[in-house]
Every structure is written in C-alpha cells, then in structure tokens.
Design a protein around this motif. Structure first.
Motif, PDB file in Angstrom:
ATOM      1  N   GLU A 159       0.833  -1.205   0.000  1.00 51.17           N
ATOM      2  CA  GLU A 159       0.000   0.000   0.000  1.00 51.17           C
ATOM      3  C   GLU A 159       0.864   1.250   0.000  1.00 51.17           C
ATOM      4  OE1 GLU A 159      -3.766   1.851   2.514  1.00 51.17           O
ATOM      5  OE2 GLU A 159      -2.212   0.723   3.589  1.00 51.17           O
ATOM      6  N   VAL A 160       1.844   1.311   0.875  1.00 48.60           N
ATOM      7  CA  VAL A 160       2.740   2.461   0.940  1.00 48.60           C
ATOM      8  C   VAL A 160       3.494   2.626  -0.370  1.00 48.60           C
ATOM      9  CG1 VAL A 160       4.829   3.363   2.042  1.00 48.60           C
ATOM     10  CG2 VAL A 160       2.984   2.404   3.441  1.00 48.60           C
ATOM     11  N   THR A 161       3.968   1.528  -0.920  1.00 49.55           N
ATOM     12  CA  THR A 161       4.741   1.590  -2.165  1.00 49.55           C
ATOM     13  C   THR A 161       3.896   2.141  -3.299  1.00 49.55           C
ATOM     14  OG1 THR A 161       6.089  -0.286  -1.441  1.00 49.55           O
ATOM     15  CG2 THR A 161       6.114   0.243  -3.794  1.00 49.55           C
ATOM     16  N   ARG A 162       2.643   1.718  -3.397  1.00 47.95           N
ATOM     17  CA  ARG A 162       1.773   2.218  -4.471  1.00 47.95           C
ATOM     18  C   ARG A 162       1.462   3.693  -4.276  1.00 47.95           C
ATOM     19  NH1 ARG A 162      -2.925  -1.740  -6.449  1.00 47.95           N
ATOM     20  NH2 ARG A 162      -2.595  -0.456  -8.308  1.00 47.95           N
ATOM     21  N   ILE A 163       1.281   4.116  -3.031  1.00 45.84           N
ATOM     22  CA  ILE A 163       1.022   5.536  -2.775  1.00 45.84           C
ATOM     23  C   ILE A 163       2.210   6.383  -3.208  1.00 45.84           C
ATOM     24  CG2 ILE A 163       0.794   7.259  -0.939  1.00 45.84           C
ATOM     25  CD1 ILE A 163      -0.995   5.281   0.563  1.00 45.84           C
ATOM     26  N   LEU A 164       3.410   6.014  -2.779  1.00 48.43           N
ATOM     27  CA  LEU A 164       4.579   6.847  -3.062  1.00 48.43           C
ATOM     28  C   LEU A 164       5.054   6.735  -4.505  1.00 48.43           C
ATOM     29  CD1 LEU A 164       6.699   6.636   0.216  1.00 48.43           C
ATOM     30  CD2 LEU A 164       4.919   8.263  -0.445  1.00 48.43           C
ATOM     31  N   ASN A 165       4.750   5.648  -5.185  1.00 49.50           N
ATOM     32  CA  ASN A 165       5.090   5.543  -6.603  1.00 49.50           C
ATOM     33  C   ASN A 165       4.143   6.354  -7.476  1.00 49.50           C
ATOM     34  OD1 ASN A 165       7.349   3.949  -6.296  1.00 49.50           O
ATOM     35  ND2 ASN A 165       6.295   2.023  -6.733  1.00 49.50           N
ATOM     36  N   SER A 166       2.944   6.628  -6.979  1.00 46.73           N
ATOM     37  CA  SER A 166       1.924   7.288  -7.803  1.00 46.73           C
ATOM     38  C   SER A 166       1.623   8.717  -7.364  1.00 46.73           C
ATOM     39  CB  SER A 166       0.620   6.478  -7.756  1.00 46.73           C
ATOM     40  OG  SER A 166       0.109   6.430  -6.428  1.00 46.73           O
ATOM     41  N   THR A 167       2.198   9.145  -6.242  1.00 43.73           N
ATOM     42  CA  THR A 167       1.851  10.431  -5.644  1.00 43.73           C
ATOM     43  C   THR A 167       3.092  11.097  -5.070  1.00 43.73           C
ATOM     44  OG1 THR A 167      -0.171   9.312  -4.881  1.00 43.73           O
ATOM     45  CG2 THR A 167       0.221  11.542  -4.057  1.00 43.73           C
ATOM     46  N   ARG A 168       3.173  12.403  -5.195  1.00 45.04           N
ATOM     47  CA  ARG A 168       4.229  13.171  -4.521  1.00 45.04           C
ATOM     48  C   ARG A 168       3.601  13.776  -3.268  1.00 45.04           C
ATOM     49  NH1 ARG A 168       6.962  18.427  -6.190  1.00 45.04           N
ATOM     50  NH2 ARG A 168       9.040  18.377  -5.254  1.00 45.04           N
ATOM     51  N   LEU A 227      -4.159   7.208   5.349  1.00 44.57           N
ATOM     52  CA  LEU A 227      -3.741   6.524   4.126  1.00 44.57           C
ATOM     53  C   LEU A 227      -4.856   6.509   3.092  1.00 44.57           C
ATOM     54  CD1 LEU A 227      -1.857   3.530   5.789  1.00 44.57           C
ATOM     55  CD2 LEU A 227      -0.815   5.488   4.613  1.00 44.57           C
ATOM     56  N   ALA A 228      -6.097   6.231   3.531  1.00 41.87           N
ATOM     57  CA  ALA A 228      -7.223   6.182   2.597  1.00 41.87           C
ATOM     58  C   ALA A 228      -7.477   7.539   1.967  1.00 41.87           C
ATOM     59  CB  ALA A 228      -8.478   5.687   3.321  1.00 41.87           C
ATOM     60  N   TYR A 229      -7.318   8.597   2.755  1.00 42.30           N
ATOM     61  CA  TYR A 229      -7.549   9.938   2.219  1.00 42.30           C
ATOM     62  C   TYR A 229      -6.499  10.291   1.168  1.00 42.30           C
ATOM     63  CZ  TYR A 229      -8.514  14.930   2.024  1.00 42.30           C
ATOM     64  OH  TYR A 229      -8.830  16.188   1.574  1.00 42.30           O
ATOM     65  N   MET A 230      -5.268   9.933   1.408  1.00 43.76           N
ATOM     66  CA  MET A 230      -4.214  10.209   0.432  1.00 43.76           C
ATOM     67  C   MET A 230      -4.535   9.579  -0.915  1.00 43.76           C
ATOM     68  SD  MET A 230      -0.967   9.517   2.932  1.00 43.76           S
ATOM     69  CE  MET A 230       0.294   9.686   1.700  1.00 43.76           C
ATOM     70  N   GLN A 231      -5.108   8.402  -0.874  1.00 44.11           N
ATOM     71  CA  GLN A 231      -5.411   7.671  -2.107  1.00 44.11           C
ATOM     72  C   GLN A 231      -6.449   8.395  -2.968  1.00 44.11           C
ATOM     73  OE1 GLN A 231      -6.011   3.545  -1.207  1.00 44.11           O
ATOM     74  NE2 GLN A 231      -6.715   3.027  -3.266  1.00 44.11           N
ATOM     75  N   GLN A 232      -7.267   9.269  -2.331  1.00 42.47           N
ATOM     76  CA  GLN A 232      -8.321   9.961  -3.067  1.00 42.47           C
ATOM     77  C   GLN A 232      -7.785  11.027  -4.018  1.00 42.47           C
ATOM     78  OE1 GLN A 232     -11.375   8.529  -2.763  1.00 42.47           O
ATOM     79  NE2 GLN A 232     -10.093   7.198  -1.474  1.00 42.47           N
ATOM     80  N   TYR A 245      -4.906   3.577  -8.178  1.00 36.95           N
ATOM     81  CA  TYR A 245      -3.909   4.603  -7.860  1.00 36.95           C
ATOM     82  C   TYR A 245      -3.583   5.485  -9.061  1.00 36.95           C
ATOM     83  CZ  TYR A 245      -3.191   2.115  -3.460  1.00 36.95           C
ATOM     84  OH  TYR A 245      -3.368   1.521  -2.225  1.00 36.95           O
ATOM     85  N   SER A 246      -4.591   5.747  -9.877  1.00 27.06           N
ATOM     86  CA  SER A 246      -4.400   6.674 -10.995  1.00 27.06           C
ATOM     87  C   SER A 246      -5.744   7.156 -11.501  1.00 27.06           C
ATOM     88  CB  SER A 246      -3.642   6.025 -12.151  1.00 27.06           C
ATOM     89  OG  SER A 246      -3.519   6.940 -13.225  1.00 27.06           O
ATOM     90  N   ALA A 247      -5.887   8.476 -11.566  1.00 29.61           N
ATOM     91  CA  ALA A 247      -7.066   9.028 -12.213  1.00 29.61           C
ATOM     92  C   ALA A 247      -7.033   8.676 -13.695  1.00 29.61           C
ATOM     93  CB  ALA A 247      -7.097  10.541 -12.035  1.00 29.61           C
TER      94      ALA A 247
END
Length: 449
Positions: A114-123, A310-315, A390-392
C-alpha cells in the motif's frame, strides 16, 4: 583517537536508531522535529526531500518533507498531495500523527504494498507544524491552553484572503505568506489540515456572503459532492469518527462530517483559500476531543487515524487528469478546463506544463476547454473510480488554432487575483441572516477550528 571517535560514533548511531527503531509517542519540540526530519532525509535520501517553505515570526523554519518516487521535482501525471499540521499551536495531535505517518511511509516503502503504491503514484508533502511558535508557547491544558495563535497573537486560520469578504489590505502573517507562496510554487491537487478540539471532518465553504452558495444553512461549493465523499472517506476509514457523538457535549455530526459554514462561519480560512485560488481541494480534520491530550492517548489516536490518513491520500486519484495541447503537441498553459454544471469562483486552469487535474466522482461529465488563440472544444468523458488503481483517468485535450479575431475564453465573474464577492448579485437580507449566529455558540466554537 578513540576518545574523539567514540562520541561521534554515538551521535551517528543515535540518529540512525531514532529513525529505525520506532518514533516515541510523545510531544517532540521544534528542535527535535527538525533533527528527526533531517535524519529521515539522510537515511531515505532516494525518495525524500526536505526543505523549508519559510519561517515563523520568531524565525523557526517551516519544514516540509516530500516523499515519493520523484521527491525533488514534479513529474507530469503524478499528483501533488499535502498534509499540514499544528496550524493552531496548542492543537498538537496532528503534529504527532504526521511524524508517525512519515515513519510509516519511510519504513514501508518498497516493503509494504500500500505504501509503495502511494509513493510511486503520488508526490506527498508533509508539514508537521505550521505554527511552531504557538506550540512552544502552549501548555498542556485539554481545551484552554495558550498557544493557539502565532507570536503576533493572530489566528492563522482567519488570516488568509477570503473569497467572500473585502480584506485586500489585511496584513498576512509570516506563516500564512509562506503557505501562499508554497501553493503558488506547487500544483497541489488534494490536501487536509489537521486540528483538534472535536472529532469531525469539515469541508468548504467555511464562509458565505449570502449568495447562491447559501443553501439550508450550508455554504455549498460547486464540488460539494466530491467534498462530501472526501470527508466521508476519512470519517468512515477512522475507527470511530463516523459514529458521531465522539466528544462530551459536542455537536452531533451525522456520519462524522460537516459543512464548515453549517458548523459555524469563519472568514480567512485556509481550506477555502486552497480551493478557490489554488485549485486544491482541502478539508479540515478535527482529530481529538482534547486539543492537548495526555501522551498516553497518543498510541490510540495513531491507531484510530492511521487507516484514514492513508485512505484519504489515495483519493488524490479521483477523476481525470491530463494535459491541454495545441495542434503541434505543445502544452498550453493557463487554459481553462471547466466542467459543465460546476461554475467555480475561480475557473480551474492548466499549469506551466499544460496539466490539469479534476477530482470527480465516477460518472459522465462534459468538459469545455478554452485558451487564448485556440478554438474551444467540448467533450464528454466517462470517468471511472481511479483510487482503486492509484491513478485518475488520463485524457489529453488537443486544441486547434482559432481563425477568429475574438478569443473564445470564458472569463470568471471577477478577477481571481482579488476578491470574488457575491457573484450571484446582492443578497443583503440573506447576508444579514447568515451573520445571525448566537454569540455564546460562536465564542465556544471559535476555539475549535
């Protein structure tokens, strides 16, 4: 040689241990936070970047840690996200939670999926303390501690330009100017600021001038459906925020969320400024009944908020993103990207890379894209739910050069470099009614957000 070497070795090991063996659940002072952030940046330099966005009145740095696959610069297609804590110096839970979020993200990158997908897709940008002077002046009273304001005695959440009031001449505090400059330097898409004194997620608008936005006691923005979704994402991912009645003698918040104005009006708030002028959807998170709870409460507060953070960041991956290009493939800066039925006070525009981001729930939307010297285009898009992947949705708009001498560019009601006052016309009666808030209620509630 050994006598000189040993202290240095101990200092180095101490810094290393502090970022690998677990962050204590306590209130770290400003110097300790700076040392911690610098140690994190040293130990995880491949995916973190530390910088100061400015200084407080007393000269303390406002440190921001950036985390992501590309921490040092923006990459096209990767949205910018931020968390801001400790805007009120005596509301300290957010300050602690953001430090533990940093620890969770740094230790989990490339090992936690989960953390890896967040940081790979988001700054991700994290400012643990916006008001370090206030924190240093605060005491540990549950609700009525000193330290809410900055060194000048100003409430920073009343000091931003306001879309609904004329306050161009009001001086901006150093901490507020730093945030405004930060917003102008990054194209933030989604944000939350962390407060204390209640347990609820509050969303724009916080203010109104009695125009069309005022509906049934709420000040409703064009993106109200998205804001409600964002607030509910946090409240229902939290262990108990959505259950209402979380604080003794607190107002009941259905589903643990509220429109800011419906709760109580405030002018000069940060979340409205983010949304109106910076195209960044921001909500305010009230995270504890006590503004300064005992340190023994901190582990439980982290457990309650961790999944929600974490869930909010994903939005940030809601809706659609892309670029506006001309017929030769060159990005078009400052193009308007408008969604039918959503007349924002300040229209959403492309950045220097021709990029746009529109946070939207799944559905069909009609877009109108206009730019100086280009033919406007209208397209209808069917948008899926991006956070799951993890991508619009990515969609580029391609414009053709205009043959007309009259540019087809939608203009905002008023210049968005100044104020947007009552775009629906004069509503003096409604405006007066909106100011009628019981004095006692206002006095008590103004101590919260």
């Amino acid at each position: 040689m050994m006598v000189l070497f040993t202290p240095c070795l101990c200092l180095w090991l101490g810094a290393w241990v502090s970022t690998t063996s677990g962050l204590d659940f306590r209130y770290h002072n400003t110097v300790e936070i700076e040392q911690y952030l610098k140690a994190v940046n040293r130990n995880y330099s491949s995916f973190t970047h530390l910088h100061s966005i400015g200084k407080s009145v007393e000269g303390r740095d406002l440190w921001v840690l950036v985390l992501g696959k590309y921490p040092n610069e923006h990459k096209i297609g990767i949205p910018e996200f931020k968390y801001v804590g400790n805007m009120h110096g005596n509301e300290v839970v957010g300050r602690v939670l953001l430090l533990h979020l940093i620890e969770h993200l740094t230790q989990g990158y490339l090992s936690d999926p989960e953390v890896t997908r967040i940081l790979n897709s988001t700054r991700v940008h994290i400012l643990p303390s916006m008001n370090p002077d206030g924190f240093e002046a605060s005491d540990r009273d549950c609700m009525f501690s000193e330290g809410r304001f900055n060194k000048h005695g100003v409430d920073l959440n009343r000091n931003f330009p306001d879309a609904f009031e004329r306050d161009e001449e009001e001086p901006r505090e150093a901490e507020v100017r730093a945030i405004m400059d930060w917003l102008s330097s990054e194209s933030f898409v989604l944000s939350a600021n962390l407060h204390g004194g209640a347990v609820v997620a509050s969303y724009p608008y916080d203010n109104s001038n009695g125009g069309a936005e005022l509906q049934r006691g709420s000040s409703v923005s064009p993106d109200n459906d998205v804001f409600v979704h964002l607030a509910k994402t946090y409240s229902f991912s939290h262990t108990h925020m959505h259950k209402e009645n979380n604080c003794y003698e607190s107002k009941d918040f259905k589903n643990g969320i509220t429109n800011g104005y419906y709760w109580y009006p405030l002018s000069g708030g940060m979340q409205d400024y983010n949304y109106v002028w910076s195209q960044c959807l921001e909500i305010t998170l009230e995270l504890s009944c006590c503004k300064y709870p005992p340190e023994s409460d901190l582990p439980g507060l982290w457990r309650a908020n961790k999944p929600a953070l974490l869930a909010y960041m994903q939005q940030v991956h809601l809706g659609v993103k892309g670029q506006v290009l001309d017929s030769t493939g060159v990005p078009v800066q400052n193009a308007l990207v408008e969604v039918e039925g959503r007349r924002n006070l300040c229209p959403f525009r492309t950045d220097k890379n021709g990029e746009y981001y529109r946070l939207l729930l799944p559905g069909n939307y009609t877009f109108k894209v206009t730019a100086l010297g280009q033919e406007s285009i209208t397209e209808t898009l069917s948008i899926p739910h991006g956070p799951d992947v993890y991508s619009a949705m990515t969609h580029n708009f391609v414009l053709q050069r205009s043959s007309s001498s009259v540019p087809d560019v939608t203009q905002p009601t008023e210049s968005c470099t100044s104020k947007v006052r009552n775009p629906a016309g004069s509503h003096s009666v409604a405006l007066l009614a909106s100011w009628f808030v019981p004095l006692l209620s206002m006095t008590l509630r103004s101590l919260l957000v």
